[in-house]
Design a protein around this motif. Sequence first.
Motif, PDB file in Angstrom:
ATOM      1  N   HIS A   1     -22.194  58.755  40.954  1.00  0.00           N
ATOM      2  CA  HIS A   1     -22.386  60.078  40.373  1.00  0.00           C
ATOM      3  C   HIS A   1     -21.207  61.013  40.642  1.00  0.00           C
ATOM      4  CE1 HIS A   1     -24.229  63.650  38.882  1.00  0.00           C
ATOM      5  NE2 HIS A   1     -24.227  64.223  40.078  1.00  0.00           N
ATOM      6  N   ASP A   2     -20.634  60.963  41.835  1.00  0.00           N
ATOM      7  CA  ASP A   2     -19.502  61.839  42.159  1.00  0.00           C
ATOM      8  C   ASP A   2     -18.315  61.572  41.241  1.00  0.00           C
ATOM      9  OD1 ASP A   2     -20.895  63.109  44.153  1.00  0.00           O
ATOM     10  OD2 ASP A   2     -20.148  61.786  45.735  1.00  0.00           O
ATOM     11  N   GLN A   3     -18.029  60.322  40.989  1.00  0.00           N
ATOM     12  CA  GLN A   3     -16.934  59.973  40.089  1.00  0.00           C
ATOM     13  C   GLN A   3     -17.247  60.420  38.665  1.00  0.00           C
ATOM     14  OE1 GLN A   3     -16.491  55.717  40.523  1.00  0.00           O
ATOM     15  NE2 GLN A   3     -14.457  56.042  41.383  1.00  0.00           N
ATOM     16  N   ALA A   4     -18.500  60.291  38.262  1.00  0.00           N
ATOM     17  CA  ALA A   4     -18.886  60.592  36.886  1.00  0.00           C
ATOM     18  C   ALA A   4     -18.662  62.052  36.525  1.00  0.00           C
ATOM     19  CB  ALA A   4     -20.340  60.204  36.653  1.00  0.00           C
ATOM     20  N   THR A   5     -18.654  62.943  37.514  1.00  0.00           N
ATOM     21  CA  THR A   5     -18.465  64.363  37.226  1.00  0.00           C
ATOM     22  C   THR A   5     -16.999  64.715  36.981  1.00  0.00           C
ATOM     23  OG1 THR A   5     -18.290  64.925  39.566  1.00  0.00           O
ATOM     24  CG2 THR A   5     -20.490  65.021  38.576  1.00  0.00           C
ATOM     25  N   THR A   6     -16.081  63.815  37.342  1.00  0.00           N
ATOM     26  CA  THR A   6     -14.659  64.118  37.192  1.00  0.00           C
ATOM     27  C   THR A   6     -14.000  63.352  36.047  1.00  0.00           C
ATOM     28  OG1 THR A   6     -14.029  62.382  38.752  1.00  0.00           O
ATOM     29  CG2 THR A   6     -14.426  64.585  39.655  1.00  0.00           C
ATOM     30  N   GLY A   7     -14.724  62.465  35.414  1.00  0.00           N
ATOM     31  CA  GLY A   7     -14.125  61.628  34.386  1.00  0.00           C
ATOM     32  C   GLY A   7     -14.364  62.124  32.972  1.00  0.00           C
ATOM     33  N   LYS A   8     -13.996  61.283  32.019  1.00  0.00           N
ATOM     34  CA  LYS A   8     -14.121  61.584  30.595  1.00  0.00           C
ATOM     35  C   LYS A   8     -15.172  60.658  29.990  1.00  0.00           C
ATOM     36  CE  LYS A   8     -11.440  61.647  26.357  1.00  0.00           C
ATOM     37  NZ  LYS A   8     -10.138  61.381  25.743  1.00  0.00           N
ATOM     38  N   ARG A   9     -16.133  61.234  29.295  1.00  0.00           N
ATOM     39  CA  ARG A   9     -17.201  60.450  28.689  1.00  0.00           C
ATOM     40  C   ARG A   9     -16.646  59.572  27.575  1.00  0.00           C
ATOM     41  NH1 ARG A   9     -22.658  62.554  25.724  1.00  0.00           N
ATOM     42  NH2 ARG A   9     -23.794  60.594  25.912  1.00  0.00           N
ATOM     43  N   ALA A  10     -17.106  58.331  27.524  1.00  0.00           N
ATOM     44  CA  ALA A  10     -16.688  57.380  26.496  1.00  0.00           C
ATOM     45  C   ALA A  10     -17.916  56.634  25.988  1.00  0.00           C
ATOM     46  CB  ALA A  10     -15.671  56.394  27.063  1.00  0.00           C
ATOM     47  N   ILE A  11     -18.176  56.743  24.701  1.00  0.00           N
ATOM     48  CA  ILE A  11     -19.309  56.036  24.086  1.00  0.00           C
ATOM     49  C   ILE A  11     -18.746  54.937  23.197  1.00  0.00           C
ATOM     50  CG2 ILE A  11     -21.277  56.220  22.529  1.00  0.00           C
ATOM     51  CD1 ILE A  11     -21.531  59.138  23.456  1.00  0.00           C
ATOM     52  N   THR A  12     -19.223  53.726  23.404  1.00  0.00           N
ATOM     53  CA  THR A  12     -18.773  52.573  22.629  1.00  0.00           C
ATOM     54  C   THR A  12     -19.981  51.863  22.047  1.00  0.00           C
ATOM     55  OG1 THR A  12     -16.903  52.277  24.137  1.00  0.00           O
ATOM     56  CG2 THR A  12     -17.466  50.412  22.709  1.00  0.00           C
ATOM     57  N   ASP A  13     -20.009  51.725  20.728  1.00  0.00           N
ATOM     58  CA  ASP A  13     -21.055  50.946  20.073  1.00  0.00           C
ATOM     59  C   ASP A  13     -20.540  49.529  19.887  1.00  0.00           C
ATOM     60  OD1 ASP A  13     -23.072  52.945  19.673  1.00  0.00           O
ATOM     61  OD2 ASP A  13     -21.746  53.847  18.182  1.00  0.00           O
ATOM     62  N   VAL A  14     -21.300  48.554  20.369  1.00  0.00           N
ATOM     63  CA  VAL A  14     -20.929  47.144  20.279  1.00  0.00           C
ATOM     64  C   VAL A  14     -21.785  46.505  19.192  1.00  0.00           C
ATOM     65  CG1 VAL A  14     -20.833  44.942  21.505  1.00  0.00           C
ATOM     66  CG2 VAL A  14     -20.315  47.075  22.713  1.00  0.00           C
ATOM     67  N   THR A  15     -21.122  45.936  18.175  1.00  0.00           N
ATOM     68  CA  THR A  15     -21.829  45.318  17.059  1.00  0.00           C
ATOM     69  C   THR A  15     -21.345  43.882  16.894  1.00  0.00           C
ATOM     70  OG1 THR A  15     -21.894  47.467  15.951  1.00  0.00           O
ATOM     71  CG2 THR A  15     -22.370  45.513  14.608  1.00  0.00           C
ATOM     72  N   PRO A  16     -22.149  42.908  17.300  1.00  0.00           N
ATOM     73  CA  PRO A  16     -21.752  41.511  17.094  1.00  0.00           C
ATOM     74  C   PRO A  16     -21.708  41.176  15.602  1.00  0.00           C
ATOM     75  CG  PRO A  16     -23.544  41.693  18.677  1.00  0.00           C
ATOM     76  CD  PRO A  16     -23.397  43.025  18.029  1.00  0.00           C
ATOM     77  N   ILE A  17     -20.707  40.405  15.216  1.00  0.00           N
ATOM     78  CA  ILE A  17     -20.570  39.959  13.830  1.00  0.00           C
ATOM     79  C   ILE A  17     -20.921  38.480  13.729  1.00  0.00           C
ATOM     80  CG2 ILE A  17     -18.944  39.607  11.943  1.00  0.00           C
ATOM     81  CD1 ILE A  17     -17.324  41.948  13.064  1.00  0.00           C
ATOM     82  N   LEU A  18     -20.432  37.717  14.706  1.00  0.00           N
ATOM     83  CA  LEU A  18     -20.594  36.266  14.694  1.00  0.00           C
ATOM     84  C   LEU A  18     -20.674  35.793  16.137  1.00  0.00           C
ATOM     85  CD1 LEU A  18     -20.472  33.704  12.858  1.00  0.00           C
ATOM     86  CD2 LEU A  18     -18.004  33.740  13.187  1.00  0.00           C
ATOM     87  N   SER A  19     -21.631  34.914  16.423  1.00  0.00           N
ATOM     88  CA  SER A  19     -21.785  34.410  17.787  1.00  0.00           C
ATOM     89  C   SER A  19     -21.931  32.903  17.793  1.00  0.00           C
ATOM     90  CB  SER A  19     -23.014  35.018  18.455  1.00  0.00           C
ATOM     91  OG  SER A  19     -22.829  36.362  18.716  1.00  0.00           O
ATOM     92  N   SER A  20     -21.478  32.326  18.875  1.00  0.00           N
ATOM     93  CA  SER A  20     -21.762  30.923  19.199  1.00  0.00           C
ATOM     94  C   SER A  20     -22.248  30.951  20.636  1.00  0.00           C
ATOM     95  CB  SER A  20     -20.490  30.084  19.056  1.00  0.00           C
ATOM     96  OG  SER A  20     -19.661  30.267  20.180  1.00  0.00           O
ATOM     97  N   PRO A  21     -22.678  29.822  21.176  1.00  0.00           N
ATOM     98  CA  PRO A  21     -23.085  29.833  22.582  1.00  0.00           C
ATOM     99  C   PRO A  21     -21.936  30.169  23.532  1.00  0.00           C
ATOM    100  CG  PRO A  21     -23.924  27.894  21.485  1.00  0.00           C
ATOM    101  CD  PRO A  21     -22.979  28.549  20.520  1.00  0.00           C
ATOM    102  N   PHE A  22     -20.714  30.085  23.038  1.00  0.00           N
ATOM    103  CA  PHE A  22     -19.547  30.252  23.902  1.00  0.00           C
ATOM    104  C   PHE A  22     -18.833  31.593  23.737  1.00  0.00           C
ATOM    105  CE2 PHE A  22     -20.017  25.793  22.685  1.00  0.00           C
ATOM    106  CZ  PHE A  22     -20.351  25.276  23.914  1.00  0.00           C
ATOM    107  N   ALA A  23     -18.938  32.224  22.553  1.00  0.00           N
ATOM    108  CA  ALA A  23     -18.187  33.450  22.300  1.00  0.00           C
ATOM    109  C   ALA A  23     -18.852  34.299  21.234  1.00  0.00           C
ATOM    110  CB  ALA A  23     -16.766  33.111  21.876  1.00  0.00           C
ATOM    111  N   THR A  24     -18.494  35.588  21.260  1.00  0.00           N
ATOM    112  CA  THR A  24     -18.976  36.541  20.260  1.00  0.00           C
ATOM    113  C   THR A  24     -17.781  37.274  19.667  1.00  0.00           C
ATOM    114  OG1 THR A  24     -21.036  36.891  21.477  1.00  0.00           O
ATOM    115  CG2 THR A  24     -20.436  38.563  19.866  1.00  0.00           C
ATOM    116  N   LEU A  25     -17.777  37.376  18.337  1.00  0.00           N
ATOM    117  CA  LEU A  25     -16.815  38.201  17.617  1.00  0.00           C
ATOM    118  C   LEU A  25     -17.545  39.459  17.232  1.00  0.00           C
ATOM    119  CD1 LEU A  25     -14.069  38.560  16.096  1.00  0.00           C
ATOM    120  CD2 LEU A  25     -15.204  37.520  14.121  1.00  0.00           C
ATOM    121  N   GLY A  26     -16.955  40.602  17.495  1.00  0.00           N
ATOM    122  CA  GLY A  26     -17.669  41.836  17.178  1.00  0.00           C
ATOM    123  C   GLY A  26     -16.765  43.022  16.952  1.00  0.00           C
ATOM    124  N   LEU A  27     -17.434  44.120  16.620  1.00  0.00           N
ATOM    125  CA  LEU A  27     -16.775  45.419  16.423  1.00  0.00           C
ATOM    126  C   LEU A  27     -17.257  46.367  17.485  1.00  0.00           C
ATOM    127  CD1 LEU A  27     -17.268  45.846  12.579  1.00  0.00           C
ATOM    128  CD2 LEU A  27     -15.150  45.303  13.748  1.00  0.00           C
TER     129      LEU A  27
END
Length: 140
Positions: A114-140
């Motif tokens: 929490h102490d660190q969170a008050t001094t940083g910059k908020r970053a929101i990232t939406d993760v959208t998988p496009i294609l997956s296999s059991p080994f890897a995911t391609l996404g946006l």
Amino acid sequence: MTHAGPRCERNVDVHVLLDEARVVVVDKPSGLTSEEVSRQFGRRLVHRIDRGTSGLLVLADDARTVTRLQRALRAGAVARTYLFVAHGVLRAARLDDVLVRDGGDGRRGVARDHDQATTGKRAITDVTPILSSPFATLGL
């Protein structure tokens, strides 16, 4: 149409995708800092991309143009989209984190308490998988 720009200090081609009156957009390869590319083109940075990330980098000729483009980025008038490959299977998610200069290990990263969170910059990232296999995911 792209064309090769000047070679950077480490002898890597940086391709120019757009060269307008006051703005240049280049394809920054991974392994170079945004600052290295900016110096090579003799232009000012509008934003940065991490050294290990490749992607489009916007450079401008003058401070006024930099300020106008940075305002547009902050206002959300320009969307940033990243394509990624990750090990394993990822699900759609929204990551809501706080970025800090020192993530607790001496490196930039995500706030761990929490102490660190008050001094940083908020970053929101939406993760959208496009294609997956059991080994890897391609996404946006």
